[in-house]
Design a protein around this motif. Structure first.
Motif, PDB file in Angstrom:
ATOM      1  N   LEU A 287     -50.427  25.256  -4.003  1.00  0.00           N
ATOM      2  CA  LEU A 287     -51.196  24.505  -3.005  1.00  0.00           C
ATOM      3  C   LEU A 287     -50.727  23.060  -3.028  1.00  0.00           C
ATOM      4  CD1 LEU A 287     -54.811  25.731  -3.849  1.00  0.00           C
ATOM      5  CD2 LEU A 287     -53.267  26.637  -2.105  1.00  0.00           C
ATOM      6  N   PHE A 288     -50.529  22.487  -1.859  1.00  0.00           N
ATOM      7  CA  PHE A 288     -50.104  21.085  -1.756  1.00  0.00           C
ATOM      8  C   PHE A 288     -51.262  20.264  -1.218  1.00  0.00           C
ATOM      9  CE2 PHE A 288     -46.293  23.648  -1.454  1.00  0.00           C
ATOM     10  CZ  PHE A 288     -45.396  22.987  -2.289  1.00  0.00           C
TER      11      PHE A 288
ATOM     12  N   ILE B 137     -39.990  24.568  -3.484  1.00  0.00           N
ATOM     13  CA  ILE B 137     -41.204  23.789  -3.750  1.00  0.00           C
ATOM     14  C   ILE B 137     -40.895  22.288  -3.701  1.00  0.00           C
ATOM     15  CG2 ILE B 137     -42.953  23.263  -5.509  1.00  0.00           C
ATOM     16  CD1 ILE B 137     -42.600  26.261  -6.419  1.00  0.00           C
ATOM     17  N   ALA B 138     -39.766  21.900  -4.299  1.00  0.00           N
ATOM     18  CA  ALA B 138     -39.357  20.482  -4.308  1.00  0.00           C
ATOM     19  C   ALA B 138     -39.127  19.979  -2.881  1.00  0.00           C
ATOM     20  CB  ALA B 138     -38.092  20.312  -5.147  1.00  0.00           C
TER      21      ALA B 138
ATOM     22  N   ALA C 295     -50.769  27.024  -8.695  1.00  0.00           N
ATOM     23  CA  ALA C 295     -50.338  25.663  -9.035  1.00  0.00           C
ATOM     24  C   ALA C 295     -50.821  24.724  -7.935  1.00  0.00           C
ATOM     25  CB  ALA C 295     -48.821  25.592  -9.156  1.00  0.00           C
ATOM     26  N   VAL C 296     -51.238  23.526  -8.329  1.00  0.00           N
ATOM     27  CA  VAL C 296     -51.701  22.515  -7.373  1.00  0.00           C
ATOM     28  C   VAL C 296     -50.799  21.298  -7.507  1.00  0.00           C
ATOM     29  CG1 VAL C 296     -53.642  21.083  -6.637  1.00  0.00           C
ATOM     30  CG2 VAL C 296     -54.071  23.356  -7.610  1.00  0.00           C
TER      31      VAL C 296
ATOM     32  N   ALA D 177     -50.724  22.249   2.760  1.00  0.00           N
ATOM     33  CA  ALA D 177     -49.840  23.411   2.910  1.00  0.00           C
ATOM     34  C   ALA D 177     -49.969  24.291   1.682  1.00  0.00           C
ATOM     35  CB  ALA D 177     -48.384  22.948   3.057  1.00  0.00           C
ATOM     36  N   HIS D 178     -49.447  25.508   1.783  1.00  0.00           N
ATOM     37  CA  HIS D 178     -49.340  26.348   0.588  1.00  0.00           C
ATOM     38  C   HIS D 178     -48.108  27.231   0.692  1.00  0.00           C
ATOM     39  CE1 HIS D 178     -51.416  29.382   3.137  1.00  0.00           C
ATOM     40  NE2 HIS D 178     -50.726  30.238   2.415  1.00  0.00           N
TER      41      HIS D 178
END
Length: 253
Positions: free
Chosen positions: A215-216, A234-235, A40-41, A224-225
């Motif tokens: 992946l952020f 994640i939030a 997820a990105v 970051a990941h």
């Protein structure tokens, strides 16, 4: 599939415009994703998520760097070869479904085969429609289906050619929570049971929690990941990504 990686980006940069007005959408992305993985990105608005997806999927060309899909370097590929590759080796799922209303469900699913100049494989089509729970809807038109069912058709279409990579852009954005979970279950199953590689752009931490890795992106870079994480984690990461600038702006004021 050739190559050890499903997706490889090396030093990928994307710049729009020139000189002082240039916008740097991607600032040097280095990334390798293994086959049979679900990534997820995420990132704030304007972080480069859409540009990342378009460059990785060969829908847009990077200003610098290289992109490989299934071991094939697509960076300098001629447009006609790139189009053929997208039709046979990549699958796409979008927020807006992108189905052709005049075609039946079955005709929508076989479209990538037809566009690639291949005879539609009816057995394979029946197989993917069964996989997404629409075996009895092959003769229907998209307008006769719910939003969730239409997105299932889009997933069947994305999987029908057994692509190296499925790129999903906000695939649950137009769906309610229950239907979104059904769609994410199908994408997860495509990875776990059928060995597909899924790359999904999303703004939803719950959707991202279905992925093996998140992946952020921030300001065109991977900031970051996280490996398989709950939605709350994640939030919190997303909040941390966007907070420092706000805090700085308040201090500066």
């Amino acid at each position: 599939m050739s190559g050890d990686w499903a997706v490889e980006l090396h030093g990928v940069r994307k710049r729009y415009g020139r000189g002082g007005n240039a916008v740097h959408a991607l600032r040097g992305i280095d990334l390798t994703l293994p086959p049979g993985s679900f990534t997820a990105v995420m990132g704030p608005s304007g972080s480069g998520k859409s540009t990342f997806l378009q460059c990785a999927a060969g829908l847009d060309r990077p200003s610098a760097g290289t992109v490989r899909l299934g071991g094939t370097d697509i960076t300098g590929m001629k447009e006609n070869k790139l189009t053929a590759l997208r039709r046979t080796r990549l699958g796409f799922v979008f927020q807006a479904f992108n189905l052709l209303p005049s075609l039946t469900v079955e005709q929508n699913v076989v479209l990538p085969m037809r566009l690639a100049g291949h005879r539609p494989d009816r057995h394979r089509t029946a197989e993917v429609l069964a996989q997404v729970g629409l075996a009895d809807k092959a003769r229907r038109r998209p307008g006769q289906l719910s939003g969730g069912q239409q997105q299932r058709v889009a997933i069947a279409r994305a999987l029908v050619t057994r692509p190296d990579v499925v790129f999903a852009d906000e695939p649950t954005g137009a769906l309610d929570t229950t239907t979104a979970a059904e769609i994410l279950t199908l994408l997860r199953d495509a990875v776990d049971t059928h060995g597909a590689t899924v790359v999904m752009v999303t703004h939803d931490p719950t959707a991202a929690s279905w992925a093996d890795r998140v992946l952020f992106l921030a300001d065109g870079e991977i900031a970051a990941h996280l490996n398989r994480s709950p939605a709350s984690h994640i939030a919190a990461h997303m909040t941390a990504l966007t907070t420092p600038r706000t805090a700085y702006a308040e201090t500066a004021a």
